[in-house]
Design a protein around this motif. Structure first.
Motif, PDB file in Angstrom:
ATOM      1  N   TYR A 373     -80.461 -89.126 -43.934  1.00 40.94           N
ATOM      2  CA  TYR A 373     -81.125 -89.167 -45.233  1.00 40.94           C
ATOM      3  C   TYR A 373     -80.134 -89.518 -46.340  1.00 40.94           C
ATOM      4  N   SER A 375     -78.983 -92.214 -49.770  1.00 41.79           N
ATOM      5  CA  SER A 375     -78.806 -93.636 -50.043  1.00 41.79           C
ATOM      6  C   SER A 375     -77.965 -94.339 -48.989  1.00 41.79           C
ATOM      7  N   GLY A 378     -79.695 -95.691 -45.917  1.00 43.96           N
ATOM      8  CA  GLY A 378     -80.542 -96.859 -46.054  1.00 43.96           C
ATOM      9  C   GLY A 378     -82.008 -96.565 -45.756  1.00 43.96           C
ATOM     10  N   PRO A 379     -82.855 -97.560 -45.878  1.00 43.60           N
ATOM     11  CA  PRO A 379     -84.284 -97.332 -45.639  1.00 43.60           C
ATOM     12  C   PRO A 379     -84.599 -97.002 -44.185  1.00 43.60           C
ATOM     13  N   TRP A 380     -83.700 -97.406 -43.260  1.00 46.30           N
ATOM     14  CA  TRP A 380     -83.991 -97.189 -41.836  1.00 46.30           C
ATOM     15  C   TRP A 380     -83.363 -95.907 -41.320  1.00 46.30           C
ATOM     16  N   GLN A 381     -82.747 -95.146 -42.229  1.00 46.60           N
ATOM     17  CA  GLN A 381     -82.261 -93.798 -41.939  1.00 46.60           C
ATOM     18  C   GLN A 381     -81.234 -93.761 -40.803  1.00 46.60           C
ATOM     19  N   TYR A 571     -90.837-100.860 -45.590  1.00 45.56           N
ATOM     20  CA  TYR A 571     -89.913 -99.894 -46.176  1.00 45.56           C
ATOM     21  C   TYR A 571     -90.594 -98.532 -46.282  1.00 45.56           C
ATOM     22  N   TRP A 575     -88.236 -94.221 -49.772  1.00 47.86           N
ATOM     23  CA  TRP A 575     -87.146 -95.132 -50.146  1.00 47.86           C
ATOM     24  C   TRP A 575     -87.558 -95.988 -51.339  1.00 47.86           C
ATOM     25  N   MET A 578     -87.447 -93.928 -54.328  1.00 48.71           N
ATOM     26  CA  MET A 578     -86.080 -93.598 -54.714  1.00 48.71           C
ATOM     27  C   MET A 578     -85.427 -94.729 -55.508  1.00 48.71           C
ATOM     28  N   ILE A 579     -85.692 -95.963 -55.114  1.00 50.06           N
ATOM     29  CA  ILE A 579     -85.058 -97.083 -55.812  1.00 50.06           C
ATOM     30  C   ILE A 579     -85.880 -97.566 -57.007  1.00 50.06           C
ATOM     31  N   LEU A 601     -90.460 -87.769 -50.045  1.00 43.80           N
ATOM     32  CA  LEU A 601     -89.755 -87.314 -48.860  1.00 43.80           C
ATOM     33  C   LEU A 601     -90.441 -86.050 -48.355  1.00 43.80           C
TER      34      LEU A 601
END
Length: 664
Positions: A373, A375, A378-381, A571, A575, A578-579, A601
């Motif tokens: 988890y 940043s 990334g989006p793919w964790q 995505y 995520w 978050m962005i 989340l």
């Protein structure tokens, strides 16, 4: 193992390319050692995650040999780690010239013994025919030896010491004495430049069931031939036995604390240890010697990676990550204070070999450090982190460091103290790999194993177009799967890779347990191990093929349940939240650190990770940012820029012409 392996030609090429760093391949190995009283089967266990970006990962069989009187044992440059790590067919038929390398650098010679034992060997020795097993982890130390290749007079680095000890010894005590005496007589130097790599830890187990931790570092040179301990000043060393039922973790730091040189049942040491450390002004001679405090800088503020700021949690989070699973009742905290960790702790209950394997696979799942988890995931964790590079040179910082990382060359777990000692070998990152067995008894019967799968190939080349009837190496199968997972790590790990890993691992371990119960016949066990090695390799290549189809182009394609459908993965919602994703994202957008996790989340994950917004401070374990630490952290941050500049210069000056090694 450590390797900043940048040949000068490579460096010149890299410097000509945009946005690439000229220099940091940061390595650092982890070793876990468990006394037999803590294991379900009574085995004593040692281990080694060889985290090395460019290492020769082959399993090699070194046969036993008789040597004529007056023979000499050649000492090669063991710091060189790339394929082929050694060119010496007389040591093993696998050590032939390859990849444009037709010889190995000879550093010197010592008298040979009459007979040397067979062993399984990687970048370091794993286990010999008598069940003596070892693991390794490089540590920082104040006493820095200088190797012959760098213009000094020290002959031995740790790889050669381990190999010679395995060639000559049946017990851990013999191996410790052999390594210590050779290092003291001929000189010891670290694999990596400066204090950051001046010391070493070796973990040892043997057929008697004893488990030991051995520390060694550079010596206290003197030009006076009449000086105390003349002829034994090339290294200082100490070893401590792991108590009954305990586990210890070495993660690039010295862990031996108070040393009782009179307790020969539980300690071994250089005979002049106390005198030499006093002479070096590392110990005042009062009270009992604290080895860790005397020989090692404070890892919370010391920069042992030249060119980078201190990373106080580098060692301790790995230690905590293992010990929280092995001994939760110990109540150890995730803190940068290395001194708060004891040498070892008793294991809660009894551990199985599957438990030890899984201790190496942690990414701190279920804790506030969960690497899936945030940043950097990334989006793919993905729990893997991209280390080094020009970015971290410019922006000092640290992230969680796990025992399984993308550049893990292999992880080896050795079991002894049982009727059939064995090595468990997992290529590439342990989190996404399966351990296979190699029996010690097979060494005395020709060392047969699946050479095609585990004893050939290198990371310098791969051939996906195999000839019919041939098999590409197991390392490439596991490495490919681990890298392909970065396309959609969380989904792949949950849907396919982790279930396949766990199921196959249980099958392999069960087969070994059944096989050793029903037969002690060397031929039967060797055939069993070879069959399992082949089966795991084939299954992992089949998994790789499946993952290519399932996750092609960012979609979930033709799954078993609905083989005619294609679904979009996209995505994750948290995520995008978050962005700050919105209708304006057709332009480049940027985001800053937030004290709160995304609202989308999962609530259980937010609770697990902790809500830093409650008190306006970040939560870093139970103690990392406690009241005792702010001044240390401010000092570390203040040091970051000057440490980077000074460390980079020192590192460049220390770089060897053929390779530049760092932490193992």
């Amino acid at each position: 193992m450590a390797t900043w392996a940048f040949a000068l030609t490579r460096v010149s090429i890299l410097l000509s390319l945009p946005q690439l760093s000229s220099g940091f391949d940061i390595d650092g190995c982890t070793s876990i050692i468990v006394d037999g009283g803590a294991m379900v089967d009574g085995s004593s266990v040692t281990s080694h995650a060889n985290d090395c970006q460019d290492c020769d990962w082959r399993m090699v069989y070194v046969p036993a040999k008789d040597h004529p009187a007056g023979s000499e044992r050649v000492i090669y440059d063991a710091v060189w780690s790339q394929y082929p790590r050694i060119v010496d067919p007389s040591r093993s038929s696998q050590y032939h010239a390859a990849a444009g390398i037709d010889s190995s650098a000879v550093l010197g010679r010592i008298p040979q013994v009459k007979h040397t034992y067979a062993m399984w060997e990687g970048s370091y020795g794993f286990m010999n025919e008598h069940g003596l097993g070892m693991g390794e982890s490089t540590c920082a130390a104040y006493l820095v030896g200088k190797g012959i290749a760098d213009g000094g007079d020290a002959l031995f680095s740790i790889g050669n010491l381990m190999a010679i000890a395995m060639e000559r010894c049946q017990s851990a005590r013999c191996a410790i004495r052999t390594m210590g005496e050779l290092g003291s007589k001929y000189g010891f130097y670290g694999e990596d430049p400066g204090m950051g790599g001046a010391g070493e830890a070796v973990t040892l187990v043997d057929r008697s069931g004893e488990a030991w931790v051995f520390h060694i570092c550079g010596g206290v040179p003197s030009n006076d031939t009449k000086a105390a301990w003349a002829g034994q000043r090339g290294a200082v060393w100490v070893a401590q036995r792991v108590p009954r039922g305990h586990v210890a973790v070495i993660a690039n730091s010295n862990i031996i604390r108070e040393v009782d040189v009179d307790d020969t049942e539980n300690f071994m040491a250089h005979p002049g240890l106390l005198d030499l450390l006093q002479e070096a002004k590392l110990w005042d001679g009062k009270g009992r010697l604290d080895w860790q405090k005397a020989v090692q800088p404070d890892m919370a503020t010391f920069s042992y990676f030249p060119g980078q700021a201190p990373i106080p949690m580098y060692s301790t989070i790995r230690m905590w990550g293992v010990l929280r699973k092995a001994a939760p009742s110990a109540g150890l905290e995730a803190t940068p204070d290395l001194s708060s960790f004891p040498f070892s702790v008793p294991v809660d209950g009894k551990a199985s070999i599957l438990d030890v394997m899984n201790w190496f696979r942690t990414h701190y799942e279920g804790t506030e450090f969960d690497m899936r988890y945030g940043s950097l995931a990334g989006p793919w964790q993905t729990p893997f982190r991209m280390e080094g590079g020009s970015g971290m040179n410019s922006v000092p910082g640290q992230f969680a460091r796990s025992t399984s990382i993308s550049r893990t060359s292999y992880t080896v777990i050795s079991q002894s103290g049982i009727s059939q000692p064995r090595v468990w070998f997992a290529p590439d990152a342990s989190a996404t790999s399966v351990f296979v067995p190699f029996f010690a008894s097979s060494l005395s019967a020709g060392g047969k194993f699946d050479m095609e799968a585990y004893g050939t190939g290198s990371m310098k080349s791969v051939g996906f177009l195999s000839k019919p009837g041939t098999l590409q190496p197991a390392w490439w199968a596991h490495d490919f799967v681990a890298n392909w997972m970065n396309l959609c790590y969380q989904n792949m790990s949950e849907q396919y890779v982790y279930p396949a890993r766990d199921s196959l691992q249980r099958t392999v371990v069960a087969a070994v347990e059944t096989g050793t119960k029903h037969s002690d016949n060397v031929h039967d066990l060797t055939e069993l191990a070879s069959r399992l090695q082949r089966n795991v390799t084939e299954e992992w290549w089949q998994l790789a093929e499946k993952l290519v189809v399932r996750y092609n182009d960012g979609y979930f394609n033709f799954p078993e349940a609905t083989p005619t459908t294609v679904a979009s993965i996209g995505y994750p919602a948290f995520w995008l939240e978050m962005i700050g994703f919105d209708q304006e994202f057709y332009r480049p957008h940027w985001f800053k650190q937030s004290p709160e996790p995304p609202s989308l989340l999962a609530a259980s994950v937010k609770e697990q990770l902790g809500d830093a917004s409650k008190d306006g401070t970040e939560h870093h374990g139970n103690d990392m940012m406690s009241r005792a630490w702010p001044l240390r952290w401010l000092g570390a941050l203040a040091l970051a820029v000057p440490v980077y500049l000074a460390g980079y210069r020192q590192g460049q000056q220390a770089a060897r012409s053929d390779s530049y090694k760092l932490m193992a």
